[in-house]
Scaffold this active site. Sequence first.
Site, PDB file in Angstrom:
ATOM      1  N   TYR A  65      38.162  40.791  33.818  1.00  0.00           N
ATOM      2  CA  TYR A  65      39.570  40.400  33.770  1.00  0.00           C
ATOM      3  C   TYR A  65      39.800  39.276  34.776  1.00  0.00           C
ATOM      4  O   TYR A  65      39.344  39.351  35.912  1.00  0.00           O
ATOM      5  CB  TYR A  65      40.461  41.600  34.124  1.00  0.00           C
ATOM      6  CG  TYR A  65      41.939  41.293  34.139  1.00  0.00           C
ATOM      7  CD1 TYR A  65      42.627  40.994  32.966  1.00  0.00           C
ATOM      8  CD2 TYR A  65      42.667  41.306  35.330  1.00  0.00           C
ATOM      9  CE1 TYR A  65      43.988  40.723  32.973  1.00  0.00           C
ATOM     10  CE2 TYR A  65      44.034  41.034  35.348  1.00  0.00           C
ATOM     11  CZ  TYR A  65      44.684  40.748  34.166  1.00  0.00           C
ATOM     12  OH  TYR A  65      46.040  40.470  34.184  1.00  0.00           O
ATOM     13  N   LYS A  97      44.853  39.578  45.999  1.00  0.00           N
ATOM     14  CA  LYS A  97      44.887  40.944  46.537  1.00  0.00           C
ATOM     15  C   LYS A  97      44.767  40.977  48.070  1.00  0.00           C
ATOM     16  O   LYS A  97      45.732  40.647  48.740  1.00  0.00           O
ATOM     17  CB  LYS A  97      43.852  41.802  45.810  1.00  0.00           C
ATOM     18  CG  LYS A  97      44.193  41.817  44.303  1.00  0.00           C
ATOM     19  CD  LYS A  97      43.458  42.750  43.419  1.00  0.00           C
ATOM     20  CE  LYS A  97      44.150  42.754  42.057  1.00  0.00           C
ATOM     21  NZ  LYS A  97      43.310  42.461  40.923  1.00  0.00           N
ATOM     22  N   ASP A 132      34.952  35.141  40.299  1.00  0.00           N
ATOM     23  CA  ASP A 132      36.295  35.668  40.464  1.00  0.00           C
ATOM     24  C   ASP A 132      36.216  36.843  41.431  1.00  0.00           C
ATOM     25  O   ASP A 132      35.819  37.948  41.062  1.00  0.00           O
ATOM     26  CB  ASP A 132      36.868  36.092  39.104  1.00  0.00           C
ATOM     27  CG  ASP A 132      38.289  36.634  39.230  1.00  0.00           C
ATOM     28  OD1 ASP A 132      38.766  36.768  40.377  1.00  0.00           O
ATOM     29  OD2 ASP A 132      38.915  36.917  38.187  1.00  0.00           O
TER      30      ASP A 132
HETATM   31  C1  LIG Z   1      43.795  41.430  39.778  1.00  0.00           C
HETATM   32  C2  LIG Z   1      42.832  40.455  39.278  1.00  0.00           C
HETATM   33  C3  LIG Z   1      43.226  39.194  38.784  1.00  0.00           C
HETATM   34  C4  LIG Z   1      44.660  38.827  38.595  1.00  0.00           C
HETATM   35  O1  LIG Z   1      45.385  38.770  39.783  1.00  0.00           O
HETATM   36  P1  LIG Z   1      46.980  38.837  39.722  1.00  0.00           P
HETATM   37  O2  LIG Z   1      47.394  38.659  41.150  1.00  0.00           O
HETATM   38  O3  LIG Z   1      47.322  40.164  39.144  1.00  0.00           O
HETATM   39  O4  LIG Z   1      47.443  37.716  38.858  1.00  0.00           O
HETATM   40  C5  LIG Z   1      42.237  38.288  38.452  1.00  0.00           C
HETATM   41  N1  LIG Z   1      40.940  38.582  38.577  1.00  0.00           N
HETATM   42  C6  LIG Z   1      40.514  39.781  39.032  1.00  0.00           C
HETATM   43  C7  LIG Z   1      39.057  40.050  39.175  1.00  0.00           C
HETATM   44  C8  LIG Z   1      41.443  40.757  39.377  1.00  0.00           C
HETATM   45  O5  LIG Z   1      41.019  41.958  39.797  1.00  0.00           O
END
Ligand SMILES: *Cc1c(COP(=O)(O)O)cnc(C)c1O
Length: 430
Positions: free
Chosen positions: A144, A267, A239
Amino acid sequence: MNTTKSSLLFDEAKKYIPGGVNSPVRAFKSVGGNPLFIQKGIGSKIYDVDGNEFVEYIGSWGPHLFGHNPSFIKQALLSAIENGTSFGAPTELEVEMAKLIIEMVPSVEMVRMVNSGTEATMSAVRAARGFTKKDKFIKFEGCYHGHADHFLIKAGSGALTLGIPTSPGVTKGNAADTLVADYNDIESVKKLVLANKGEIAAVIIEPIAGNMGVVSATTKFLSELRTICNEEGIVLIFDEVMTGFRVAKGGAQEVLNIKPDLSTFGKIIGGGLPVGAFGGKKEIMEMIAPAGPVYQAGTLSGNPLAMAAGYAGLKYINDNPSVYTILEEKAAYLADGFKANLKMLNKNYAMNRVGSMMCMFFTEQPVNDFKSTILSDTKLYGRFFNEMLRRGVYLAPAQFEAVFVSTAHSREDLDKTINAHFESLDTILI
Ligand SMILES: *Cc1c(COP(=O)(O)O)cnc(C)c1O
């Protein structure tokens, strides 16, 4: 458990907010039941509007490495707010923040702050496209990367066909430039690269996936991916929105010892405020406006409150490397307790853990890619979740999310969780 107030609020919320929530997974749809409305969080615990107390393992989906509202982040926010909330002009703390990120994550030479993980991944792909002057990119099924259009794509039938949008509102045009490969399967990548020779700008991957449960890429897979990207002039993007500053000071790239060209963060980097960042090689980052022609901007990017909270958290980690020893000890204790329970119950459920991120799947097959992750019995997870909740332990209301351990979880919290785990499984596995 009395949840009258939460139920009433949810009914009210559904009238004014789509589905009653501002982000879908909060709605408890995949586990059954109504979401709880939270009043406050302190350390390892959250309290709902009906006064129920829970030991919780979501940590706002990852940011709360130190539990809820740790005093040093709260103090940083309180002193920042004295000077105002946002200027839309540069501040000294942004320079300090950039320097600290670069110090902590050696592959990052320059960094741009944004407001969410989604913005970070979206901008990183744009930077890669601008840098390579190519359009297509590869992502992996089960990873994701936020909700930008070109990420909401799944593999078409057959590895070489076009991607298919997974959401209405995403156009076929968007899908056409997104290629989808299989996690931990280098052959699937090679096929796509061969079939789209010279057209691929980037490969984006969660080096330790946390959005299909917890599934780590193997070092062998990532190093082969690194080689392909080098040979083909493809920008490798890690990511690390979830793994950054969680699995190690330098993220998954430190744990797995592979350097990407670009990294994305979110995060933990915001200390609980809305923050993201992307950074990496100077030659790519200097493509970003106003240094270069690739447009990227944000009214509130780098705003003083978000920087104060995020900087306080990162600085603490940087000054106290023992954070990761503490997290490892606590998470290992919890995982060992879960494993002992499973043994007593004669179940061999797959459990994956990397540091303070872990996931128990309701399948006895080993889980190491998307295909094995979806073997998990999600209905059973739903029942497990609700049994845990009833016993005062709040897990993610969805199977394919991580359990996040924080430094605030005490031995007592962990023992309570291990007991609840046994009782809950014992109840549902009759
Ligand atoms: C949470 C997450 C996102 C998206 O971040 P948001 O702040 O919710 O837009 C993208 N990549 C990874 C791996 C994530 O865990």
